[in-house]
Design a protein around this motif. Structure first.
Motif, PDB file in Angstrom:
ATOM      1  N   PRO A 124      46.551   2.414  -2.612  1.00 16.92           N
ATOM      2  CA  PRO A 124      45.424   1.619  -1.818  1.00 16.92           C
ATOM      3  C   PRO A 124      44.108   2.326  -2.195  1.00 16.92           C
ATOM      4  O   PRO A 124      42.973   1.620  -2.218  1.00 16.92           O
ATOM      5  CB  PRO A 124      45.874   1.052  -1.091  1.00 16.92           C
ATOM      6  N   THR A 125      43.876   3.122  -1.631  1.00 13.85           N
ATOM      7  CA  THR A 125      42.364   4.451  -1.897  1.00 13.85           C
ATOM      8  C   THR A 125      43.077   5.517  -2.529  1.00 13.85           C
ATOM      9  O   THR A 125      44.151   6.082  -2.355  1.00 13.85           O
ATOM     10  CB  THR A 125      42.194   4.108  -0.223  1.00 13.85           C
ATOM     11  N   THR A 126      42.565   6.658  -2.432  1.00 11.90           N
ATOM     12  CA  THR A 126      42.882   7.931  -3.050  1.00 11.90           C
ATOM     13  C   THR A 126      43.273   9.033  -2.363  1.00 11.90           C
ATOM     14  O   THR A 126      44.799   9.409  -2.941  1.00 11.90           O
ATOM     15  CB  THR A 126      41.430   8.254  -3.216  1.00 11.90           C
ATOM     16  N   ASN A 127      42.954   8.241  -0.897  1.00  8.34           N
ATOM     17  CA  ASN A 127      44.116   9.516  -0.015  1.00  8.34           C
ATOM     18  C   ASN A 127      45.353   7.859   1.024  1.00  8.34           C
ATOM     19  O   ASN A 127      46.261   9.176   1.839  1.00  8.34           O
ATOM     20  CB  ASN A 127      43.081   9.697   1.462  1.00  8.34           C
ATOM     21  N   VAL A 128      46.109   7.631   0.599  1.00  7.65           N
ATOM     22  CA  VAL A 128      47.171   6.395   1.111  1.00  7.65           C
ATOM     23  C   VAL A 128      47.837   6.117  -0.053  1.00  7.65           C
ATOM     24  O   VAL A 128      47.827   5.478  -0.509  1.00  7.65           O
ATOM     25  CB  VAL A 128      46.260   4.782   1.285  1.00  7.65           C
ATOM     26  N   LEU A 129      49.085   6.119   0.336  1.00  5.58           N
ATOM     27  CA  LEU A 129      50.273   5.960  -0.571  1.00  5.58           C
ATOM     28  C   LEU A 129      51.297   4.756   0.348  1.00  5.58           C
ATOM     29  O   LEU A 129      51.133   5.416   1.264  1.00  5.58           O
ATOM     30  CB  LEU A 129      51.462   7.115  -1.224  1.00  5.58           C
ATOM     31  N   VAL A 130      52.083   4.090  -0.476  1.00  2.00           N
ATOM     32  CA  VAL A 130      52.386   2.927   0.613  1.00  2.00           C
ATOM     33  C   VAL A 130      54.617   2.907  -0.377  1.00  2.00           C
ATOM     34  O   VAL A 130      53.778   2.267  -1.779  1.00  2.00           O
ATOM     35  CB  VAL A 130      51.657   1.833   1.033  1.00  2.00           C
ATOM     36  N   GLN A 131      55.079   3.252   0.254  1.00  2.28           N
ATOM     37  CA  GLN A 131      56.363   3.067  -0.316  1.00  2.28           C
ATOM     38  C   GLN A 131      57.577   2.146   0.031  1.00  2.28           C
ATOM     39  O   GLN A 131      57.461   2.077   1.690  1.00  2.28           O
ATOM     40  CB  GLN A 131      56.906   4.237  -1.007  1.00  2.28           C
ATOM     41  N   GLY A 132      57.855   1.295  -0.579  1.00  3.72           N
ATOM     42  CA  GLY A 132      58.965   0.395  -0.116  1.00  3.72           C
ATOM     43  C   GLY A 132      60.215   0.626  -1.185  1.00  3.72           C
ATOM     44  O   GLY A 132      59.625   0.561  -2.498  1.00  3.72           O
ATOM     45  N   GLY A 133      61.217   0.640  -0.756  1.00  4.00           N
ATOM     46  CA  GLY A 133      62.075   0.361  -1.330  1.00  4.00           C
ATOM     47  C   GLY A 133      62.932   0.059  -1.304  1.00  4.00           C
ATOM     48  O   GLY A 133      63.661  -0.421   0.104  1.00  4.00           O
ATOM     49  N   ASP A 156      81.835   6.433   4.772  1.00  4.56           N
ATOM     50  CA  ASP A 156      80.375   5.863   4.868  1.00  4.56           C
ATOM     51  C   ASP A 156      79.781   5.492   4.024  1.00  4.56           C
ATOM     52  O   ASP A 156      79.030   6.431   2.909  1.00  4.56           O
ATOM     53  CB  ASP A 156      80.180   7.107   5.619  1.00  4.56           C
ATOM     54  N   ILE A 157      79.081   4.363   4.833  1.00  8.61           N
ATOM     55  CA  ILE A 157      77.820   3.739   3.817  1.00  8.61           C
ATOM     56  C   ILE A 157      76.624   3.188   4.308  1.00  8.61           C
ATOM     57  O   ILE A 157      77.200   2.973   5.180  1.00  8.61           O
ATOM     58  CB  ILE A 157      78.570   2.571   3.082  1.00  8.61           C
ATOM     59  N   THR A 158      75.649   3.972   3.996  1.00  7.89           N
ATOM     60  CA  THR A 158      74.440   3.995   4.615  1.00  7.89           C
ATOM     61  C   THR A 158      73.746   3.351   3.269  1.00  7.89           C
ATOM     62  O   THR A 158      73.350   3.467   2.294  1.00  7.89           O
ATOM     63  CB  THR A 158      73.901   5.089   4.805  1.00  7.89           C
ATOM     64  N   HIS A 159      72.801   2.178   3.062  1.00  6.98           N
ATOM     65  CA  HIS A 159      71.800   1.707   2.877  1.00  6.98           C
ATOM     66  C   HIS A 159      71.421   0.103   3.577  1.00  6.98           C
ATOM     67  O   HIS A 159      70.975  -0.312   4.464  1.00  6.98           O
ATOM     68  CB  HIS A 159      72.419   0.646   1.734  1.00  6.98           C
ATOM     69  N   GLY A 160      70.107   1.107   2.640  1.00  2.67           N
ATOM     70  CA  GLY A 160      68.850  -0.270   3.557  1.00  2.67           C
ATOM     71  C   GLY A 160      67.973  -0.784   2.762  1.00  2.67           C
ATOM     72  O   GLY A 160      67.480   0.613   2.082  1.00  2.67           O
ATOM     73  N   LEU A 161      66.496  -1.655   3.157  1.00  2.68           N
ATOM     74  CA  LEU A 161      65.455  -1.686   2.557  1.00  2.68           C
ATOM     75  C   LEU A 161      64.611   0.031   3.493  1.00  2.68           C
ATOM     76  O   LEU A 161      64.946   0.390   4.664  1.00  2.68           O
ATOM     77  CB  LEU A 161      64.567  -2.686   3.081  1.00  2.68           C
ATOM     78  N   THR A 162      63.573   0.422   2.722  1.00  3.84           N
ATOM     79  CA  THR A 162      63.200   1.413   3.268  1.00  3.84           C
ATOM     80  C   THR A 162      60.790   1.664   2.611  1.00  3.84           C
ATOM     81  O   THR A 162      61.151   0.729   2.373  1.00  3.84           O
ATOM     82  CB  THR A 162      63.225   2.922   2.190  1.00  3.84           C
ATOM     83  N   LEU A 163      60.587   1.988   4.355  1.00  5.68           N
ATOM     84  CA  LEU A 163      59.272   1.702   3.767  1.00  5.68           C
ATOM     85  C   LEU A 163      58.490   2.932   4.515  1.00  5.68           C
ATOM     86  O   LEU A 163      58.971   3.774   5.371  1.00  5.68           O
ATOM     87  CB  LEU A 163      58.547   1.008   4.648  1.00  5.68           C
ATOM     88  N   SER A 164      57.304   3.921   3.493  1.00  4.17           N
ATOM     89  CA  SER A 164      57.142   4.803   4.276  1.00  4.17           C
ATOM     90  C   SER A 164      55.588   4.797   4.034  1.00  4.17           C
ATOM     91  O   SER A 164      54.991   3.592   2.971  1.00  4.17           O
ATOM     92  CB  SER A 164      58.032   5.963   3.252  1.00  4.17           C
ATOM     93  N   ALA A 165      54.956   5.183   4.761  1.00  2.00           N
ATOM     94  CA  ALA A 165      53.121   5.341   4.445  1.00  2.00           C
ATOM     95  C   ALA A 165      52.770   6.974   4.571  1.00  2.00           C
ATOM     96  O   ALA A 165      52.698   7.362   5.434  1.00  2.00           O
ATOM     97  CB  ALA A 165      52.593   4.590   5.738  1.00  2.00           C
ATOM     98  N   VAL A 166      51.549   7.308   3.333  1.00  2.00           N
ATOM     99  CA  VAL A 166      51.178   9.235   3.739  1.00  2.00           C
ATOM    100  C   VAL A 166      50.201   8.826   3.482  1.00  2.00           C
ATOM    101  O   VAL A 166      49.160   8.311   3.047  1.00  2.00           O
ATOM    102  CB  VAL A 166      52.084   9.673   2.496  1.00  2.00           C
TER     103      VAL A 166
END
Length: 167
Positions: A124-133, A156-166
């Protein structure tokens, strides 16, 4: 007939570390390491015709998981990037079971597995990243139970939605 009553208390922590090397403008090679720590209390109670029995199994597991894989990213617009990565992993597990004051170390087999991740990154701006997956990881856990000659196996199964902001 016998009625079984079970209750499980589980604490599981996964720690991930990864480094990547750019191969070209769209692909990267990555190396990772995951450490998985688990403590579980397994309560089992049953009654065989007026003779109630109850057991508590305390289970501790630690797994070291090195990973290697390849990733890709494609710029969809000035502020939107689609990406994904896939890799293979190898597990080095340890397992300890305590019941009735007796602790048994069980040596599970090492095994291969894989992980897959797809994501969409928005800037959204030069210094911000938002990631979903979405992330999916699988490996086989195989060991021989105390006093048993036969190995048991589960995934052993791990799965799901991810969300991060940097920033």
């Amino acid at each position: 007939p016998m009625a079984l009553v079970t209750m499980v208390d589980l604490i599981r922590r996964d720690y991930d570390l990864a480094a990547s090397m750019k191969l070209n403008s769209n692909y990267k090679l990555y190396f990772g390491y995951k450490y998985q720590d688990m403590q579980m209390d397994f309560h089992l109670a049953y009654d065989t015709g007026g003779m109630p029995r109850s057991f508590l199994y305390e289970i501790e597991s630690r797994i070291h998981i090195p990973t290697v894989g390849i990733g890709t990213a494609y710029q969809l617009s000035d502020s939107l990037v689609a990406g994904g990565q896939a890799g293979i992993l190898y597990t080095f597990p340890t397992l300890k079971i305590t019941s009735g004051g007796v602790t048994e170390d069980i040596r599970p087999w090492n095994s291969f597995g894989f992980n897959l991740e797809l994501n969409l990154t928005y800037r959204p701006t030069t210094n911000v990243l938002v990631q979903g997956g979405y992330r999916y990881q699988l490996f086989e856990f195989e060991a021989r139970a105390p006093g048993s000659y036969n190995a048991i196996s589960s995934y052993d199964i791990t799965h799901g939605l991810t969300l991060s902001a940097v920033y």
